[in-house]
Design a protein around this motif. Structure first.
Motif, mmCIF file in Angstrom:
data_model
loop_
_atom_site.group_PDB
_atom_site.id
_atom_site.type_symbol
_atom_site.label_atom_id
_atom_site.label_comp_id
_atom_site.label_asym_id
_atom_site.label_seq_id
_atom_site.Cartn_x
_atom_site.Cartn_y
_atom_site.Cartn_z
ATOM 1 N N ARG A 56 0.835 -1.182 0.074
ATOM 2 C CA ARG A 56 0.089 0.026 -0.016
ATOM 3 C C ARG A 56 0.820 1.257 -0.090
ATOM 4 N N PHE A 57 1.938 1.279 0.785
ATOM 5 C CA PHE A 57 2.694 2.440 0.691
ATOM 6 C C PHE A 57 3.336 2.637 -0.447
ATOM 7 N N VAL A 58 3.931 1.623 -1.304
ATOM 8 C CA VAL A 58 4.764 1.739 -2.723
ATOM 9 C C VAL A 58 3.516 2.235 -3.640
ATOM 10 N N ASN A 59 2.377 1.741 -3.479
ATOM 11 C CA ASN A 59 1.323 2.423 -4.095
ATOM 12 C C ASN A 59 1.070 3.588 -3.913
ATOM 13 N N ASP A 60 1.044 3.996 -3.003
ATOM 14 C CA ASP A 60 0.766 5.541 -2.395
ATOM 15 C C ASP A 60 1.763 6.530 -3.150
ATOM 16 N N TYR A 61 2.978 6.039 -3.082
ATOM 17 C CA TYR A 61 4.001 7.239 -3.244
ATOM 18 C C TYR A 61 5.111 6.773 -4.116
ATOM 19 N N PHE A 62 5.497 5.371 -4.529
ATOM 20 C CA PHE A 62 6.548 5.167 -4.945
ATOM 21 C C PHE A 62 6.061 4.273 -6.381
ATOM 22 N N ARG A 78 8.678 16.292 4.006
ATOM 23 C CA ARG A 78 9.586 17.401 4.175
ATOM 24 C C ARG A 78 10.794 17.451 3.523
ATOM 25 N N MET A 79 10.732 16.721 2.159
ATOM 26 C CA MET A 79 11.753 16.547 1.268
ATOM 27 C C MET A 79 11.126 15.915 0.080
ATOM 28 N N GLY A 80 12.067 15.992 -1.058
ATOM 29 C CA GLY A 80 11.717 15.477 -2.229
ATOM 30 C C GLY A 80 11.991 14.042 -2.157
ATOM 31 N N ARG A 81 11.150 13.441 -3.203
ATOM 32 C CA ARG A 81 11.270 11.890 -3.245
ATOM 33 C C ARG A 81 12.565 11.432 -3.457
ATOM 34 N N HIS A 82 13.198 12.098 -4.385
ATOM 35 C CA HIS A 82 14.436 11.653 -4.838
ATOM 36 C C HIS A 82 15.473 11.704 -3.618
ATOM 37 N N VAL A 83 15.371 12.680 -2.821
ATOM 38 C CA VAL A 83 16.220 12.637 -1.626
ATOM 39 C C VAL A 83 16.133 11.615 -0.760
ATOM 40 N N PHE A 84 14.830 11.327 -0.458
ATOM 41 C CA PHE A 84 14.345 10.284 0.322
ATOM 42 C C PHE A 84 14.713 8.936 -0.272
ATOM 43 N N LEU A 85 14.711 8.463 -1.268
ATOM 44 C CA LEU A 85 14.943 7.454 -1.823
ATOM 45 C C LEU A 85 16.589 7.306 -1.629
ATOM 46 N N ARG A 86 17.327 8.476 -2.053
ATOM 47 C CA ARG A 86 18.795 8.378 -1.718
ATOM 48 C C ARG A 86 19.209 7.841 -0.419
ATOM 49 N N SER A 92 20.292 1.097 3.409
ATOM 50 C CA SER A 92 20.171 -0.185 3.005
ATOM 51 C C SER A 92 21.522 -0.743 2.719
ATOM 52 N N ASN A 93 22.499 0.021 2.025
ATOM 53 C CA ASN A 93 23.874 -0.232 1.889
ATOM 54 C C ASN A 93 24.881 -0.229 2.800
ATOM 55 N N PHE A 94 24.429 0.326 3.849
ATOM 56 C CA PHE A 94 25.306 0.641 5.107
ATOM 57 C C PHE A 94 25.207 -0.340 6.054
ATOM 58 N N LEU A 110 10.030 -6.362 7.922
ATOM 59 C CA LEU A 110 9.643 -4.799 7.497
ATOM 60 C C LEU A 110 10.665 -4.336 6.129
ATOM 61 N N SER A 111 10.261 -3.906 5.434
ATOM 62 C CA SER A 111 10.997 -2.958 4.310
ATOM 63 C C SER A 111 11.854 -1.766 4.538
ATOM 64 N N SER A 112 12.756 -1.435 3.973
ATOM 65 C CA SER A 112 13.776 -0.340 4.285
ATOM 66 C C SER A 112 12.835 0.839 4.140
ATOM 67 N N LEU A 113 11.907 0.840 3.313
ATOM 68 C CA LEU A 113 10.861 2.076 3.154
ATOM 69 C C LEU A 113 9.801 2.202 4.139
ATOM 70 N N GLN A 114 9.478 1.066 4.831
ATOM 71 C CA GLN A 114 8.671 1.224 6.063
ATOM 72 C C GLN A 114 9.395 1.532 7.332
#
Length: 303
Positions: A56-62, A78-86, A92-94, A110-114
Motif C-alpha cells: 500500500r505504501f509503495v502504491n501511494d508514493y513510489f 519535508r523533502m523531495g522523493r529523490h532525496v528520500f530514496l537516496r 540499506s547499503n550501509f 519490514l522493508s527499508s521504506l517502512q
C-alpha cells in the motif's frame, strides 16, 4: 539442559524476528508444541500485515502512477522523493538492519521504506513512535530502535559530505550564488529561531523558557545558503537567549578569529574586499562580517 535449550531458543527467536509482536506468537507456538507454559505473562499479540502495508505504501508514493503526486510527498515528508530514496538506498547499503529479511516463519520482514518512513515521520512531526503504527505497520519498540539507528547512520554516512564547513570549492560556489542574486561576497544567511520543546523535563523548563513564546524552547543558530545547504547549526544553549548571546557562545567565527578564514576576494564600487559576509537581520552587531538586510533603517520598527 532443557531449561538452557529453552532459553537459547527464546534468544534466537528474539534475535531473528524483526517485529516484537511476532516474537510473542512464535514463543507461544513453541511452548504449546513442547507442552510448556510461558514463564512470563505474554503480551497481547497483534498481527501486523506488514506485507500489505508495504504494498500500500509503495502504491501511494513510489509506483509509476502513485496515488499521491510529488507535491504531496514533499509536504508530508519535508523533502523531495529523490532525496528520500537516496537516504533509503544509502542506509540499506550501509546497515543490514534496513534491509528486508525473512523471519522464522518465512515471512518477509519490514522493508527499508517502512523503517525509514517511520523514523522520518517521528522526526518531522515530533509524534510518538506508536503514532506511525497504523499506516506503516511497525511496532512501537521497532520504530524506536529504527529511529536510533536511522539518526546515527545518517550522521555516519553523510557527515563528511554535508555536516561540515565549506571548503574552497564550496566557497566559490556560494560566492557565485550570492553574486547572481545581487550580493557579491555573501557566504550565506545567518539567523536564530526558537523551536518549541514539547517534552522538556520539568526541572529544565526554567532554563529553557522563552519569554515571547511562553513555552520551553531550544534556540537554533544556523547558516544556510539559498539552495538550503545548512552548513552550520548551533543549538541547545540554556537560558533566556536571543541572537546576540547565542552568537557570543557560537563557534561559527572561531576560524575567523584564529586567522583561518576562507579566501574571499570581490570588488564593489571599485573597492576590493577580502572577507566574506553573512546576510543578517537588524539585531546582529555592526561587524564587518555581517550585512544587515536594511542598511539604513528609518522607522523605529525597522531600526
Amino acid at each position: 539442559m532443557d531449561e538452557t535449550l529453552e532459553t537459547l531458543t527464546e534468544e534466537f527467536i528474539h534475535e531473528f524476528c524483526y517485529d516484537d509482536t511476532e516474537d510473542d506468537r512464535i514463543l507461544k507456538l513453541y511452548h504449546e508444541r513442547h507442552g510448556q507454559s510461558s514463564r512470563s505473562k505474554p503480551r497481547k499479540s497483534i498481527f501486523r500485515d506488514r506485507e500489505t502495508g508495504h504494498r500500500r505504501f509503495v502504491n501511494d508514493y513510489f509506483s509509476p502512477n502513485p496515488v499521491y503526486p510529488e507535491q504531496f510527498f514533499r509536504r508530508r515528508f519535508r523533502m523531495g522523493r529523490h532525496v528520500f530514496l537516496r537516504i533509503v538506498d544509502a542506509l540499506s547499503n550501509f546497515d543490514p538492519y534496513f534491509q528486508q529479511r525473512v523471519d522464522a516463519l518465512r515471512r518477509k520482514g519490514l522493508s527499508s521504506l517502512q523503517k525509514c518512513t517511520a523514523a522520518m515521520r517521528i522526526l518531522a512531526y515530533g509524534v510518538s513512535a506508536d503514532a506511525v503504527d497504523d499506516y506503516v505497520c511497525i511496532a512501537e519498540s521497532t520504530a524506536v530502535e529504527g529511529l536510533k539507528k536511522f539518526v546515527s547512520n545518517v550522521v555516519t554516512i553523510f557527515e563528511g559530505e554535508y555536516l561540515r564547513k565549506p571548503n574552497s570549492n564550496d566557497v566559490q560556489r556560494l560566492l557565485q550564488m550570492g553574486e547572481a542574486r545581487g550580493f557579491p561576497g555573501m557566504m550565506g544567511s545567518i539567523d536564530c529561531m526558537h523551536w518549541q520543546w514539547k517534552n522538556c523535563p520539568k526541572a529544565w523548563k526554567g532554563m529553557f523558557m522563552s519569554g515571547h513564546k511562553g513555552v520551553a524552547t531550544i534556540i537554533l543558530e544556523a547558516v544556510a545558503s539559498s539552495d538550503l545547504w545548512i552548513w552550520h547549526a548551533f543549538f541547545g544553549v540554556a537560558g533566556a537567549n536571543n541572537d546576540i548571546n547565542v552568537l557570543d557562545r557560537s563557534p561559527v567565527f572561531d576560524d575567523v578569529l584564529q586567522g583561518h578564514a576562507p579566501d574571499v576576494n570581490y570588488t564593489i564600487n571599485g573597492n576590493n574586499y577580502n572577507m566574506g559576509y553573512y546576510l543578517t537581520d537588524g539585531i546582529y552587531p555592526k561587524w564587518a562580517t555581517f550585512l544587515k538586510t536594511i542598511p539604513r533603517p528609518q522607522a523605529e520598527k525597522r531600526k
